[in-house]
Design an enzyme around this catalytic site. Structure first.
Site, PDB file in Angstrom:
ATOM      1  N   ASN A   9      10.058  -7.154  -4.027  1.00 31.94           N
ATOM      2  CA  ASN A   9       8.641  -7.236  -4.402  1.00 31.94           C
ATOM      3  C   ASN A   9       8.581  -7.327  -5.924  1.00 31.94           C
ATOM      4  O   ASN A   9       8.786  -6.330  -6.610  1.00 31.94           O
ATOM      5  CB  ASN A   9       7.920  -5.983  -3.886  1.00 31.94           C
ATOM      6  CG  ASN A   9       6.471  -5.942  -4.330  1.00 31.94           C
ATOM      7  OD1 ASN A   9       5.946  -6.916  -4.871  1.00 31.94           O
ATOM      8  ND2 ASN A   9       5.817  -4.815  -4.112  1.00 31.94           N
ATOM      9  N   LYS A  11       6.060  -7.889  -7.774  1.00 33.26           N
ATOM     10  CA  LYS A  11       4.780  -7.414  -8.335  1.00 33.26           C
ATOM     11  C   LYS A  11       4.280  -8.414  -9.386  1.00 33.26           C
ATOM     12  O   LYS A  11       4.386  -9.611  -9.175  1.00 33.26           O
ATOM     13  CB  LYS A  11       4.954  -5.991  -8.890  1.00 33.26           C
ATOM     14  CG  LYS A  11       5.577  -5.062  -7.838  1.00 33.26           C
ATOM     15  CD  LYS A  11       5.518  -3.627  -8.180  1.00 33.26           C
ATOM     16  CE  LYS A  11       6.165  -2.817  -7.052  1.00 33.26           C
ATOM     17  NZ  LYS A  11       6.094  -1.389  -7.239  1.00 33.26           N
ATOM     18  N   HIS A  96       0.049  -2.912   0.479  1.00 34.56           N
ATOM     19  CA  HIS A  96       0.971  -2.246  -0.448  1.00 34.56           C
ATOM     20  C   HIS A  96       0.211  -1.122  -1.161  1.00 34.56           C
ATOM     21  O   HIS A  96      -0.980  -1.242  -1.425  1.00 34.56           O
ATOM     22  CB  HIS A  96       1.512  -3.251  -1.468  1.00 34.56           C
ATOM     23  CG  HIS A  96       2.561  -2.633  -2.346  1.00 34.56           C
ATOM     24  ND1 HIS A  96       2.243  -1.920  -3.467  1.00 34.56           N
ATOM     25  CD2 HIS A  96       3.913  -2.581  -2.217  1.00 34.56           C
ATOM     26  CE1 HIS A  96       3.361  -1.458  -4.004  1.00 34.56           C
ATOM     27  NE2 HIS A  96       4.388  -1.847  -3.270  1.00 34.56           N
ATOM     28  N   GLU A  98      -0.037  -0.219  -4.105  1.00 34.66           N
ATOM     29  CA  GLU A  98      -0.782  -0.599  -5.323  1.00 34.66           C
ATOM     30  C   GLU A  98      -2.078  -1.322  -4.961  1.00 34.66           C
ATOM     31  O   GLU A  98      -3.075  -1.206  -5.667  1.00 34.66           O
ATOM     32  CB  GLU A  98       0.121  -1.434  -6.239  1.00 34.66           C
ATOM     33  CG  GLU A  98       1.119  -0.531  -6.954  1.00 34.66           C
ATOM     34  CD  GLU A  98       2.500  -1.114  -7.147  1.00 34.66           C
ATOM     35  OE1 GLU A  98       2.647  -2.348  -7.139  1.00 34.66           O
ATOM     36  OE2 GLU A  98       3.457  -0.315  -7.289  1.00 34.66           O
ATOM     37  N   GLU A 165       6.682   3.378   2.558  1.00 31.93           N
ATOM     38  CA  GLU A 165       6.852   3.570   1.121  1.00 31.93           C
ATOM     39  C   GLU A 165       6.016   4.762   0.666  1.00 31.93           C
ATOM     40  O   GLU A 165       4.816   4.626   0.402  1.00 31.93           O
ATOM     41  CB  GLU A 165       6.381   2.330   0.359  1.00 31.93           C
ATOM     42  CG  GLU A 165       7.155   1.077   0.687  1.00 31.93           C
ATOM     43  CD  GLU A 165       7.041   0.062  -0.441  1.00 31.93           C
ATOM     44  OE1 GLU A 165       8.072  -0.247  -1.023  1.00 31.93           O
ATOM     45  OE2 GLU A 165       5.929  -0.380  -0.734  1.00 31.93           O
ATOM     46  N   GLY A 171       8.251   3.432  -7.964  1.00 31.80           N
ATOM     47  CA  GLY A 171       8.308   3.262  -9.415  1.00 31.80           C
ATOM     48  C   GLY A 171       8.495   4.561 -10.182  1.00 31.80           C
ATOM     49  O   GLY A 171       8.330   4.610 -11.393  1.00 31.80           O
ATOM     50  N   SER A 207      11.709   3.389  -5.198  1.00 33.96           N
ATOM     51  CA  SER A 207      12.822   3.705  -6.102  1.00 33.96           C
ATOM     52  C   SER A 207      14.203   3.473  -5.480  1.00 33.96           C
ATOM     53  O   SER A 207      15.146   4.214  -5.759  1.00 33.96           O
ATOM     54  CB  SER A 207      12.702   5.142  -6.633  1.00 33.96           C
ATOM     55  OG  SER A 207      11.526   5.269  -7.413  1.00 33.96           O
TER      56      SER A 207
END
Ligand code: PGA
Length: 246
Positions: A9, A11, A96, A98, A165, A171, A207
Site C-alpha cells: 500500500n 498510500k 483502510h 486512514e 490492521e 505506521g 508495521s
C-alpha cells in the site's frame, strides 16, 4: 502449498514516473515464485503505469486504494470502480483505517464501496481493525465483527480478501504479535464460516517489515501481509517478499 499474498500500500507516495523506476528495480530483484503473489496499491495517478507493467507477470497485480460507490457523475476528486478498472486495477482496498479515521469514512460507506467494487469486477480487500482505546476496552472482536457486518452485509458469496490492521500498529513501528493477530484472524474466519462465505484470505497489516515478516507469517492463520512503509523502497520490498516465510 501455502500461497501467500504480499500487498504493498503506497498510500500518498510514488507518482507515475517514480512507479516505473520502482518497478524496474523490483522486477530485477524479484523473480516469480509459485507460492506468492504480489499486489500493488499505488495512488490513483500511478495506477495505469503500474497496471501496464505488472500485466506482464501473472504473479503481480495492481489495485486502487479507494473507490467511490457511484459509477460516474459529478463527484469532483473521486474515482469510481469502472474508472479504476479502466486504468488497469483488478482489486481495491476498502475501508483502510486512514479512510475511516482521516477522511471520516463510515461503516455504511464501506458497505456501498464493497458492493461497488464487486459491480465493477474489482476484488475487494476489506480492511478492518480496532483503535488502541477499543483494544484496551476489550472491544477488538466486537469492532472487527461490526466492520465485517457493515461491509459485507449479506454479500458473503463475494470473492474478497480481509486485511486485519489494528489502527495502533499502522505506521507506528509497533506490530501486533503473531498470537494477537492469530486470535483476531480466527474470529474473522469464524464469522465468515458461520455465514458459509467463500474461501477468503486474511492478511495482517501494521508495521510489517523485513525483520518481523517471517515471524508473523510463521503463524498459519496469516495468509499474507498488507504493508505500507516497508513497501516504498523497491529493494526492501523485493527482499521482504523474497525472504519472508521461506
Ligand atoms: P504500515 O502501513 O506498514 O506503514 O504500518 C500498513 C497499512 O496502512 O496498510
Amino acid at each position: 502449498m501455502r500461497a501467500l499474498l504480499f500487498a504493498a500500500n503506497w498510500k500518498m507516495h510514488i507518482g507515475p514516473q517514480e512507479a516505473r523506476t520502482y518497478l524496474s528495480t523490483f522486477l530485477g530483484q524479484y523473480s516469480e515464485r509459485p507460492d506468492r503473489q504480489v499486489w500493488f496499491f499505488p495512488p490513483a495517478v500511478s495506477l495505469e503505469a503500474v497496471a501496464t507493467i505488472v500485466a506482464k507477470r501473472p504473479d503481480l497485480l495492481a489495485g486502487a486504494q479507494d473507490i467511490y460507490w457511484e459509477p460516474k457523475g459529478a463527484y469532483t476528486g473521486a474515482i469510481s470502480g469502472p474508472l479504476a478498472a479502466q486504468a488497469g486495477a483488478r482489486a481495491t482496498l476498502i475501508g483502510h483505517s486512514e479512510r475511516r479515521h482521516v477522511f471520516g469514512e463510515t461503516y455504511e460507506q464501506t458497505g456501498k464501496k464493497l458492493a461497488a467494487a464487486v459491480r465493477a469486477g474489482l476484488h475487494p480487500v476489506l480492511c478492518v481493525g480496532e483503535t488502541l482505546a477499543q483494544r484496551d476496552a476489550g472491544e477488538t472482536l466486537t469492532v472487527v465483527t461490526r466492520q465485517l457486518e457493515a461491509a459485507f452485509g449479506a454479500r458473503v458469496e463475494v470473492q474478497a480478501t480481509v486485511a486485519y490492521e489494528p489502527v495502533w500498529a499502522i505506521g507506528t513501528g509497533r506490530n501486533a504479535t503473531p498470537q494477537d493477530a492469530a486470535l483476531v484472524h480466527q474470529a474473522i474466519r469464524g464469522w465468515l464460516n458461520d455465514r458459509q462465505a467463500v474461501e477468503t484470505r486474511i492478511l495482517y497489516g501494521g508495521s510489517v517489515n523485513v525483520k518481523n515478516a517471517s515471524q508473523l507469517l510463521a503463524e498459519r492463520e496469516l495468509d499474507g501481509v498488507l504493508v505500507g512503509g516497508a513497501s516504498l523502497d523497491p529493494k526492501i520490498w523485493a527482499e521482504l517478499v523474497r525472504t519472508a516465510a521461506t
